[in-house]
Scaffold this motif. Sequence first.
Motif, PDB file in Angstrom:
ATOM      1  N   PHE A 111       1.004  -1.118   0.213  1.00  0.00           N
ATOM      2  CA  PHE A 111       0.056   0.012  -0.205  1.00  0.00           C
ATOM      3  C   PHE A 111       0.869   0.986  -0.138  1.00  0.00           C
ATOM      4  O   PHE A 111       1.806   1.098   0.754  1.00  0.00           O
ATOM      5  N   PRO A 168     -12.468   4.291   2.273  1.00  0.00           N
ATOM      6  CA  PRO A 168     -11.593   3.292   3.344  1.00  0.00           C
ATOM      7  C   PRO A 168     -11.778   3.169   4.724  1.00  0.00           C
ATOM      8  O   PRO A 168     -12.132   5.269   5.148  1.00  0.00           O
ATOM      9  N   SER A 196      -2.570   5.503  -2.886  1.00  0.00           N
ATOM     10  CA  SER A 196      -3.713   6.208  -2.150  1.00  0.00           C
ATOM     11  C   SER A 196      -2.738   8.427  -2.649  1.00  0.00           C
ATOM     12  O   SER A 196      -2.125   7.837  -2.530  1.00  0.00           O
ATOM     13  N   ASP A 210     -10.945   9.976   5.099  1.00  0.00           N
ATOM     14  CA  ASP A 210      -9.143  10.501   5.899  1.00  0.00           C
ATOM     15  C   ASP A 210      -9.525   9.170   6.393  1.00  0.00           C
ATOM     16  O   ASP A 210     -11.226   8.772   7.255  1.00  0.00           O
ATOM     17  N   LYS A 267       0.305   5.665   0.377  1.00  0.00           N
ATOM     18  CA  LYS A 267      -0.460   6.897   0.181  1.00  0.00           C
ATOM     19  C   LYS A 267       1.077   7.613  -0.333  1.00  0.00           C
ATOM     20  O   LYS A 267       1.939   7.872   0.109  1.00  0.00           O
ATOM     21  N   TRP A 281     -12.254   4.823  -4.706  1.00  0.00           N
ATOM     22  CA  TRP A 281     -12.394   4.571  -3.307  1.00  0.00           C
ATOM     23  C   TRP A 281     -12.240   6.665  -3.059  1.00  0.00           C
ATOM     24  O   TRP A 281     -11.500   6.259  -2.197  1.00  0.00           O
ATOM     25  N   ASP A 312     -12.211   9.090  -0.611  1.00  0.00           N
ATOM     26  CA  ASP A 312     -12.257   8.399   1.027  1.00  0.00           C
ATOM     27  C   ASP A 312     -11.585   9.869   1.841  1.00  0.00           C
ATOM     28  O   ASP A 312     -11.423  10.810   1.787  1.00  0.00           O
ATOM     29  N   SER A 336      -3.304  11.748  -1.709  1.00  0.00           N
ATOM     30  CA  SER A 336      -2.941  12.706  -0.696  1.00  0.00           C
ATOM     31  C   SER A 336      -2.869  14.170  -0.695  1.00  0.00           C
ATOM     32  O   SER A 336      -1.829  14.158  -1.496  1.00  0.00           O
ATOM     33  N   ASP A 390      -6.130   3.692  -6.181  1.00  0.00           N
ATOM     34  CA  ASP A 390      -7.596   3.113  -6.117  1.00  0.00           C
ATOM     35  C   ASP A 390      -7.817   4.172  -4.529  1.00  0.00           C
ATOM     36  O   ASP A 390      -9.511   3.530  -4.509  1.00  0.00           O
ATOM     37  N   MET A 391      -7.532   5.212  -4.325  1.00  0.00           N
ATOM     38  CA  MET A 391      -8.186   5.813  -3.574  1.00  0.00           C
ATOM     39  C   MET A 391      -7.395   6.874  -3.119  1.00  0.00           C
ATOM     40  O   MET A 391      -6.539   7.646  -3.669  1.00  0.00           O
ATOM     41  N   TRP A 392      -8.720   8.528  -3.080  1.00  0.00           N
ATOM     42  CA  TRP A 392      -7.787   9.357  -2.650  1.00  0.00           C
ATOM     43  C   TRP A 392      -9.179  10.945  -2.024  1.00  0.00           C
ATOM     44  O   TRP A 392     -10.264  10.002  -2.027  1.00  0.00           O
ATOM     45  N   ARG A 393      -8.412  11.314  -1.853  1.00  0.00           N
ATOM     46  CA  ARG A 393      -9.128  12.602  -1.037  1.00  0.00           C
ATOM     47  C   ARG A 393     -10.121  13.059  -0.879  1.00  0.00           C
ATOM     48  O   ARG A 393      -9.793  13.877  -2.072  1.00  0.00           O
TER      49      ARG A 393
END
Lengths: 432, 432, 432, 432
Positions: free
Chosen positions: A179, A315, A219, A276, A181, A272, A274, A221, A238-241
């Motif tokens: 993973f 997430p 991820s 946070d 970030k 996803w 996110d 950020s 896959d994910m973002w804030r």
Amino acid sequence: MMNRKKAAPTPPMGWNSWDCYGAGVSEQALLQNAAFLQEHLLPYGWKYVVCDIQWYEPAAADTRYHPFADLCMDEYSRLLPAPNRFPSAADGKGFAPIAEKIHDMGLLFGIHILRGIPRQAVHRNTSLLGTAQKARDIASAYSLCPWNSDMYGVDMSREGAQAYYDSLFELYASWGVDFVKVDDICNTEYKPAEPYSAKEEIEAIRRAIDRCGREMVLSLSPGPAPLEQGWHLSANADMWRLTGDFWDEWEKLDDMFERCARWYPFSGSGCWPDCDMLPLGRLCVTDRRHGERLCRLTRDEQKTMMNLWCIFRSPLMLGAATEHMDEFTLSLLTNGQVLRVNQEGKNQRPVRHTGDEAVWQSFLPDGMAVALFNRSDKERRLSLAAGELGLDAFPAATDLWSGERILPHKNALSLSLAPHGSVMLFLPNMQE
Amino acid sequence: MMNRKKAAPTPPMGWNSWDCYGAGVSEQALLQNAAFLQEHLLPYGWKYVVCDIQWYEPAAADTRYHPFADLCMDEYSRLLPAPNRFPSAADGKGFAPIAEKIHDMGLLFGIHILRGIPRQAVHRNTSLLGTAQKARDIASAYSLCPWNSDMYGVDMSREGAQAYYDSLFELYASWGVDFVKVDDICNTEYKPAEPYSAKEEIEAIRRAIDRCGREMVLSLSPGPAPLEQGWHLSANADMWRLTGDFWDEWEKLDDMFERCARWYPFSGSGCWPDCDMLPLGRLCVTDRRHGERLCRLTRDEQKTMMNLWCIFRSPLMLGAATEHMDEFTLSLLTNGQVLRVNQEGKNQRPVRHTGDEAVWQSFLPDGMAVALFNRSDKERRLSLAAGELGLDAFPAATDLWSGERILPHKNALSLSLAPHGSVMLFLPNMQE
Amino acid sequence: MMNRKKAAPTPPMGWNSWDCYGAGVSEQALLQNAAFLQEHLLPYGWKYVVCDIQWYEPAAADTRYHPFADLCMDEYSRLLPAPNRFPSAADGKGFAPIAEKIHDMGLLFGIHILRGIPRQAVHRNTSLLGTAQKARDIASAYSLCPWNSDMYGVDMSREGAQAYYDSLFELYASWGVDFVKVDDICNTEYKPAEPYSAKEEIEAIRRAIDRCGREMVLSLSPGPAPLEQGWHLSANADMWRLTGDFWDEWEKLDDMFERCARWYPFSGSGCWPDCDMLPLGRLCVTDRRHGERLCRLTRDEQKTMMNLWCIFRSPLMLGAATEHMDEFTLSLLTNGQVLRVNQEGKNQRPVRHTGDEAVWQSFLPDGMAVALFNRSDKERRLSLAAGELGLDAFPAATDLWSGERILPHKNALSLSLAPHGSVMLFLPNMQE
Amino acid sequence: MMNRKKAAPTPPMGWNSWDCYGAGVSEQALLQNAAFLQEHLLPYGWKYVVCDIQWYEPAAADTRYHPFADLCMDEYSRLLPAPNRFPSAADGKGFAPIAEKIHDMGLLFGIHILRGIPRQAVHRNTSLLGTAQKARDIASAYSLCPWNSDMYGVDMSREGAQAYYDSLFELYASWGVDFVKVDDICNTEYKPAEPYSAKEEIEAIRRAIDRCGREMVLSLSPGPAPLEQGWHLSANADMWRLTGDFWDEWEKLDDMFERCARWYPFSGSGCWPDCDMLPLGRLCVTDRRHGERLCRLTRDEQKTMMNLWCIFRSPLMLGAATEHMDEFTLSLLTNGQVLRVNQEGKNQRPVRHTGDEAVWQSFLPDGMAVALFNRSDKERRLSLAAGELGLDAFPAATDLWSGERILPHKNALSLSLAPHGSVMLFLPNMQE
């Protein structure tokens, strides 16, 4: 690109070191929290252990950064864990020993990086792996992280730029990282005149991950990510804030309803948006100015946070220092039925959204999850007609926190909610 | 502060190396142009010889910058002239030998600097003079020049920051510098979200000059300077720019009318809003891509430029490589009567200002200067009533370029002007 | 244009009905206040009596507007005073009888108008004087005042548009109007996307005044006027506003220091950037919600307001309901020496300007006025060196409010000022 | 609210009068085009006949508006069709006779309205139905359509405001209206400082439709609608615009790819982000300045437009004057297999999106539709790997326009596309 194999088929769940240790997490702290996760939370799906910012900075000890600090770096301009903080990283072993221990616990391992190349590499003009270019050749002299002085951005139009990113992820893959970030890469608030200016670096990191031979969750950020880049984010990450750093303040929690109402259609199928980390339990244990504190949200607000994160399918990354976790906090993290809404819900969306109230629904194979939220500062009665949920009639509902059975009256539900309070209901499919 | 002794009682006149040599000027070029100035232009008031950007960069040779270049620097983090380009600067003598030669010609000597402290000093963490602090202690990690990678801004809230600036101007005073053009310090276009963010550095430089024991003209660059900071600029600087870099394009010249119409009330009493260098004659002699060129403005446009700069009372800094100067160019620079409008005018201001026309007036002890401009692309007849100039009746006027006598008709002047053309008239005071 | 004969060689002084009567002033109130002016203030220079907004609205009685109200209007789409509020205006006599009475008192008479043409004229499509066009032909359907529904803007590109404005000022001249405050014509806050969009209407009104055969002061409102239009404002108007409506709040007064520091070079020679009315004494006497009040500024703040308005040379328009004026308020308005700074000062400007302090100077034939201001919330000692004022040495100064003599110490003045307090000093010219 | 019964389960298809008749459509033209629809297009699903703007303006004849025109209106401030243009509307019958004829053809009938209440009603202060309030009581004096002077916005906080909107839709229901295009209600470009300021009016219209007793499609115009209001739009409207008015220009068509890539997740389940009318065939037949013209897009571009609108699932509203329709245009509108992608596709989305190329996919019960677009100005070869579509292997594909069979090579498709050209492919599900 859009149909790449997704590394996170459901919203990632785990633990992250930032909320409790700031920039000063240590090997010991990582492993201690991992052990807690293994024992108490892994059965519920919490599996990622993520080491947040500045593991390469020997002097980092708390939430502050030291401008222009000397960083641990290999000969190829790649940052390495500081051995004084991560002893097993000595002799160039990097995070491999820690990752191995975490994998042995049945957990997965994640790290944080800042996009770019160390400023110190650029000013020393050190080498890069896999290219004859050197650090100065690929750095962008004017692309900075606005809050940390470690890095310059990478100019992806330069020869050697992709090779540099490839070399990073090759190293992380060799460590066993699951993973990543990536920070300073995705927001609209810090640089409103250059929205999404790291777009090419996002694509470069996507490519580097695809090439590195190991599956990793990507991820991005911080946020707020730009809504109009939803497709590009989906295609690459896959994910973002949704926001800047979230903390234990009602105002930020209340604002998250606005963000979720914008982003819900982009959530699902391995992507996803996110909300946070969850700032629950013991926080800021390395904060020298204010000292450690407990989550400042009320219990109602904490439950509201869990309900929103779960029904939105954010997430779930725990921010607490887990040692000595109290019963209430633990109970928030171990309600399998609520977590199932997060992991298995489909087509989640608001059905009502005003400044005072929110109602969300999400679809499960055997029924529907419905969350009712009171955003106002006063106790408030919410009434909900079956039609608003697309139902002809209400079944008896179950409160997934209390287990209580809630009966509709005249084909409507009516519930009184505490200030900032909420419920998560399950409505079973009706027999036809 | 407002009433400090002014270093430039009239608009500074001189020569600057940027338009012809870019970042690559040499000692030889400086002295060669100084010699031309002494011989041909000093009698008309042209006296400053200014060495523009990156004299400390050994490899600088033309208009390009080399990102992260290694710079010549003393032990106190102060940049020094590169001896390969300025041989007399060897052995730590800096610009003193060149300044001495220029002074001996009866001229004055100026240098360009970028605000801030060298990035290389910060990453090497070198010493500062007169303080125990070091380079990292005073640098601002997030304050950059947006087009050149040499410097970090200085955070004036830090201990040692003023000592650093004091040490710079002490050095420049010891060299015999009479004029300092400070760059990356005054504009609103590059950083619209941080307008005038170098305000504290401007004040620090003002203090450093006041303390250095030598009178120096302080010129701020680039523009556009923010109009609402007119008072602060007046209180701290001797001249500041109205626009970004001016070049030999009609569009930029035409736009200068807009800028002058905003800034005219701030001009006078030792403060000189600055229209930038005069790109006349031979330009860009070090430009490797396009090669040397002659000024692309038509002769009418060149005269319009001189008329506007003169009646507005802009500083006059010649941008030409002076060798082999043609007759026409020389004639533009040696019209004493037009230059008198620049040096001795008072209360200069527009009396008419439209997209197609401009009329300016300025007051001299013995009469009034009046400039009429045709901003349109076609020949155009301008008529001017005596009342518009505040006169009861028109005297016979003199065209200061042709010497021609122009008679009013029915208490009005009427003149036909070529496209982009103009005239500069002198109207003697009438006997009462 | 710039050199047109100026209607206000010094800053206009007078009284305006807005601060005390809102939209609901009456003939009786106008004349009563005029009588007070004549008796108590005219000897000090206060001479304009200005009737503010909506004198044509029969139902206007206080600070509120009635959307889409029916307005008194003549056959040529020109608004007329409502006879129920201004009885002498009956039978189409307009403001002539009131103006005559005010002239007979030795005073001058002013009115307020909103730029544009009445919406009711447009929807009824009434006639215009001096043109075959009708109201619809010249109205701009999309140009509205953002706070009052009476008018549409006039599209100056249309035939008949200038004729309409000419007809207005012809009427006002026939009434004997000496001062016109034109509203909704000059600000940047209400319509940031259309800054200065009424530029053509400003020019049209300038022309109409020049043609009307009577000298009138042209006052533009509201502000903030755009600084970059300083030349255009100077060329067309006699005074214009620096801010939105000013009221008796320290925050607004404190902010005025920022505005004055921007605009001071544009003040003088018949052009007067305007700090707005002086909200002293009895205010808001028609306010139905909150009722009448006394000025909420402290006495120190009131004096600071007078000192700033005077040394900046703002127009001075009293906002008080003058009946039963208290001694202190009257004393603020009748200090001839302070008012002389306003009427006779030259080259007024800040010499110091920070968030906590301001020092201004202005030049009189026989000496210099210097105002020191404490903008901070605490008592504060200000020290001032002679050099900061451009003096070699300090003479003994006189406090123009207390008459006290203030002696310099070691060539500097040092004074302790109350929170938000100030002094106005006179420094006589020294014998050479 | 989110789960209200949807009036448009699939993207609405039909014809709209704007592109060919501007504001000047007549009863005859409506019925003539309806007859064409019935005969040629209804079998393919084209069923709405929509009368666009200003049917209530007797003098409207082309694309121009007459500012402040007198409008046909009933006693309750409701606009009525102008009988000179729509003879069957005489005697207060409104659109009922036309709707009946159109229904008899098997088609559905739609009208255009501007949000708000007629300015003429407000200035005449006419009555409203179902409330004692009058027009002035509910109008917002400062809320205007920025391009048409007919209306004021309605202030929904006023008593009677909802009653007014209810009375409108009651009338439209009585006429037999099936589709309402509400204009001036949904954009961010005209009023950037007031984005989505008509939010309350959108909700009021939703309520009025829900109460009117007749199912109506609610279409909001113009765009660009704000992306962050996607949920609110979904909750209240059936379709809303992605852009300002779309016309037959490649630049606008090319830009639509950007818009579609932002909005695709909001499309489906009865909500249809709208690419605007299809400007095909004969256009602008009432344009007095330029005269009638044929669609200016090339044939490749026209096909690209159809492919994008179809795979994105935009509503399809034909803008052509249908009489004398040429064969090619007709063929674009009658390809059942391409239209099936529009009507039956699911989870449509971009899989590739760059400045030069776009690839979209959409899922059908028996296979997948894939559109490949060449956005560049040159012929271009696009290659597509099976994985990019989420497929393990490529089946043989069918070109839905040519019927041609396209075989993959080494598990990839490779196609050469003309400048601005595209293909729409069908990939059958593979047997497992």
